[in-house]
Motif scaffolding. Structure first.
Motif, PDB file in Angstrom:
ATOM      1  N   SER A  12      -9.339  12.458   4.476  1.00 17.05           N
ATOM      2  CA  SER A  12      -9.380  13.432   5.566  1.00 17.05           C
ATOM      3  C   SER A  12     -10.782  13.917   5.895  1.00 17.05           C
ATOM      4  N   ARG A  13     -11.748  13.716   4.990  1.00 13.71           N
ATOM      5  CA  ARG A  13     -13.109  14.197   5.267  1.00 13.71           C
ATOM      6  C   ARG A  13     -14.118  13.455   4.405  1.00 13.71           C
ATOM      7  N   GLY A  14     -15.394  13.682   4.704  1.00 12.57           N
ATOM      8  CA  GLY A  14     -16.471  13.122   3.893  1.00 12.57           C
ATOM      9  C   GLY A  14     -16.470  11.606   3.856  1.00 12.57           C
ATOM     10  N   MET A  15     -16.849  11.066   2.709  1.00  9.98           N
ATOM     11  CA  MET A  15     -16.937   9.621   2.562  1.00  9.98           C
ATOM     12  C   MET A  15     -15.573   8.964   2.709  1.00  9.98           C
ATOM     13  N   GLY A  16     -14.505   9.648   2.288  1.00 13.46           N
ATOM     14  CA  GLY A  16     -13.168   9.085   2.424  1.00 13.46           C
ATOM     15  C   GLY A  16     -12.811   8.832   3.869  1.00 13.46           C
ATOM     16  N   ARG A  17     -13.119   9.808   4.712  1.00 15.75           N
ATOM     17  CA  ARG A  17     -12.844   9.621   6.143  1.00 15.75           C
ATOM     18  C   ARG A  17     -13.709   8.490   6.708  1.00 15.75           C
ATOM     19  N   ALA A  18     -14.969   8.440   6.297  1.00 10.13           N
ATOM     20  CA  ALA A  18     -15.852   7.372   6.791  1.00 10.13           C
ATOM     21  C   ALA A  18     -15.347   6.009   6.344  1.00 10.13           C
ATOM     22  N   MET A  19     -14.858   5.896   5.129  1.00 10.68           N
ATOM     23  CA  MET A  19     -14.296   4.623   4.678  1.00 10.68           C
ATOM     24  C   MET A  19     -13.077   4.247   5.505  1.00 10.68           C
ATOM     25  N   ALA A  20     -12.214   5.219   5.771  1.00 13.26           N
ATOM     26  CA  ALA A  20     -11.030   4.937   6.573  1.00 13.26           C
ATOM     27  C   ALA A  20     -11.421   4.409   7.945  1.00 13.26           C
ATOM     28  N   GLU A  21     -12.402   5.052   8.574  1.00  8.93           N
ATOM     29  CA  GLU A  21     -12.854   4.618   9.898  1.00  8.93           C
ATOM     30  C   GLU A  21     -13.406   3.196   9.860  1.00  8.93           C
ATOM     31  N   GLN A  22     -14.132   2.861   8.808  1.00  5.93           N
ATOM     32  CA  GLN A  22     -14.726   1.527   8.703  1.00  5.93           C
ATOM     33  C   GLN A  22     -13.712   0.454   8.306  1.00  5.93           C
ATOM     34  N   LEU A  23     -12.633   0.866   7.685  1.00  9.18           N
ATOM     35  CA  LEU A  23     -11.596  -0.091   7.277  1.00  9.18           C
ATOM     36  C   LEU A  23     -10.648  -0.450   8.416  1.00  9.18           C
ATOM     37  N   LEU A  24     -10.661   0.319   9.484  1.00  7.04           N
ATOM     38  CA  LEU A  24      -9.698   0.105  10.568  1.00  7.04           C
ATOM     39  C   LEU A  24     -10.112  -1.061  11.463  1.00  7.04           C
ATOM     40  N   GLN A  25      -9.930  -2.255  10.937  1.00  9.74           N
ATOM     41  CA  GLN A  25     -10.149  -3.486  11.680  1.00  9.74           C
ATOM     42  C   GLN A  25      -8.795  -4.067  12.097  1.00  9.74           C
ATOM     43  N   THR A  26      -8.835  -5.113  12.935  1.00  5.64           N
ATOM     44  CA  THR A  26      -7.603  -5.703  13.461  1.00  5.64           C
ATOM     45  C   THR A  26      -6.683  -6.199  12.350  1.00  5.64           C
ATOM     46  N   ASP A  27      -7.277  -6.681  11.253  1.00  7.00           N
ATOM     47  CA  ASP A  27      -6.463  -7.251  10.179  1.00  7.00           C
ATOM     48  C   ASP A  27      -6.081  -6.228   9.112  1.00  7.00           C
ATOM     49  N   ALA A  28      -6.233  -4.944   9.422  1.00 12.24           N
ATOM     50  CA  ALA A  28      -6.021  -3.898   8.413  1.00 12.24           C
ATOM     51  C   ALA A  28      -4.603  -3.355   8.415  1.00 12.24           C
ATOM     52  N   LEU A  29      -4.113  -3.096   7.205  1.00 18.63           N
ATOM     53  CA  LEU A  29      -2.941  -2.246   6.989  1.00 18.63           C
ATOM     54  C   LEU A  29      -3.437  -1.154   6.052  1.00 18.63           C
ATOM     55  N   LEU A  30      -3.697   0.015   6.602  1.00 20.45           N
ATOM     56  CA  LEU A  30      -4.335   1.103   5.861  1.00 20.45           C
ATOM     57  C   LEU A  30      -3.339   2.237   5.644  1.00 20.45           C
ATOM     58  N   LEU A  31      -3.146   2.587   4.400  1.00 17.03           N
ATOM     59  CA  LEU A  31      -2.308   3.727   4.023  1.00 17.03           C
ATOM     60  C   LEU A  31      -3.220   4.806   3.471  1.00 17.03           C
ATOM     61  N   CYS A  32      -3.298   5.941   4.147  1.00 17.89           N
ATOM     62  CA  CYS A  32      -4.138   7.060   3.718  1.00 17.89           C
ATOM     63  C   CYS A  32      -3.256   8.148   3.112  1.00 17.89           C
ATOM     64  N   ILE A  33      -3.652   8.618   1.946  1.00 18.90           N
ATOM     65  CA  ILE A  33      -2.947   9.703   1.264  1.00 18.90           C
ATOM     66  C   ILE A  33      -3.902  10.876   1.153  1.00 18.90           C
ATOM     67  N   SER A  34      -3.621  11.935   1.913  1.00 18.94           N
ATOM     68  CA  SER A  34      -4.487  13.105   1.965  1.00 18.94           C
ATOM     69  C   SER A  34      -3.629  14.346   2.170  1.00 18.94           C
ATOM     70  N   ARG A  35      -4.262  15.494   2.086  1.00 16.32           N
ATOM     71  CA  ARG A  35      -3.529  16.737   2.290  1.00 16.32           C
ATOM     72  C   ARG A  35      -2.986  16.842   3.712  1.00 16.32           C
ATOM     73  N   GLN A  36      -3.700  16.260   4.671  1.00 18.17           N
ATOM     74  CA  GLN A  36      -3.278  16.365   6.064  1.00 18.17           C
ATOM     75  C   GLN A  36      -3.559  15.068   6.810  1.00 18.17           C
ATOM     76  N   THR A  37      -2.843  14.860   7.885  1.00 12.16           N
ATOM     77  CA  THR A  37      -3.062  13.679   8.710  1.00 12.16           C
ATOM     78  C   THR A  37      -4.223  13.929   9.668  1.00 12.16           C
ATOM     79  N   ASN A  38      -4.757  12.848  10.208  1.00  6.37           N
ATOM     80  CA  ASN A  38      -5.927  12.915  11.077  1.00  6.37           C
ATOM     81  C   ASN A  38      -5.596  12.251  12.404  1.00  6.37           C
ATOM     82  N   ILE A  39      -5.533  13.038  13.458  1.00  9.26           N
ATOM     83  CA  ILE A  39      -5.158  12.520  14.773  1.00  9.26           C
ATOM     84  C   ILE A  39      -6.199  11.534  15.290  1.00  9.26           C
TER      85      ILE A  39
END
Length: 251
Positions: A12-39
């Motif tokens: 949801s924030r910091g390096m974790g959020r930056a990693m999530a943003e960088q992982l979101l490629q066409t071939d990605a299936l990304l499951l994020c587990i955080s206190r809150q969702t990110n629109i």
């Protein structure tokens, strides 16, 4: 197209959020587990054509999160996946005070989020995917403070030291399997996040190392979350990932 599955905590924030943003490629299936969702993350995934799931869970309740993860993984078809990776990134710093002045509830929270939950999620991930033949990896985001003691940081240091050592144990377990996972507990360097703000804002009478953290910030020696995320993900993609169970992006 086979998907690269990544399970990421603390997105949801910091390096974790930056990693999530960088992982979101066409071939990605990304499951994020955080206190809150990110629109914004959901909108990015839609634009990128990536598959994104967000579970708003409190990792202080790691047993609940790990049970949910194990059940979800059991429903996945590994034939549709190119790889499967768990990144344990979430962590918290309790009040910056000596252990003798610490709140027992805050201590428990730090250890549950920083050590107990990563162990539980790793157990669930490895157990549920044991029969999978696709490449599997576990990346635990550690810290130099897991390898160097610091006053007024007993819980955080202990959690990271425990993360390093349980990773060593898991590496030995997985090395005995035909398709064992590659695992590493990685220190990502010093990053300019909310955690650093918390360290720089501490009471100098309670936190003797305040000056060193303030100096790192003043001298521009902190990595941005985005740069740190790139370095961590590049380390994860290395052909020799897992050769060392405990590592550091700085070499």
């Amino acid at each position: 197209m086979p998907k690269n599955l990544t399970i990421l905590t603390g997105a949801s924030r910091g390096m974790g959020r930056a990693m999530a943003e960088q992982l979101l490629q066409t071939d990605a299936l990304l499951l994020c587990i955080s206190r809150q969702t990110n629109i914004a993350l959901a909108e990015q995934a839609q634009r990128a054509g990536a598959a994104l799931l967000q579970w708003p869970l409190d990792l202080a309740e790691g047993a609940t999160a790990s049970a949910q993860l194990r059940q979800w993984l059991a429903q996945q078809d590994p034939a549709t996946l190119a790889s499967a990776t768990l990144i344990n990134n979430a962590g918290v710093i309790p009040a910056l005070v000596p252990l003798s002045d610490s709140d027992p509830v805050a201590l428990a929270q730090a250890l549950r989020v920083g050590l107990e939950a990563p162990m539980q999620l790793t157990a669930a991930f490895l157990g549920a995917t044991r029969s999978w033949t696709v490449p599997r990896k576990v990346l635990n985001i550690s810290s130099g403070l897991g390898r160097r003691a610091m006053a007024s940081q007993a819980a955080y240091c202990a959690a990271k030291a425990g993360m390093d050592h349980f990773t060593r144990c898991v590496a030995l377990d997985e090395a005995q399997l035909a398709h064992g996972a590659k695992v590493c507990s990685l220190a990502p360097g010093v990053i300019d996040t909310d955690m650093q703000v918390q360290l720089r804002s501490a009471d100098a009478t309670q936190f003797p190392d305040l000056g060193s953290f303030a100096g790192l910030h003043a001298q521009g020696q902190l990595s941005s979350p985005e740069d740190a995320a790139r370095r961590v993900l590049a380390y994860l993609a290395r052909a020799d990932f897992g050769k060392d169970a405990v590592g550091d992006v700085r070499g």
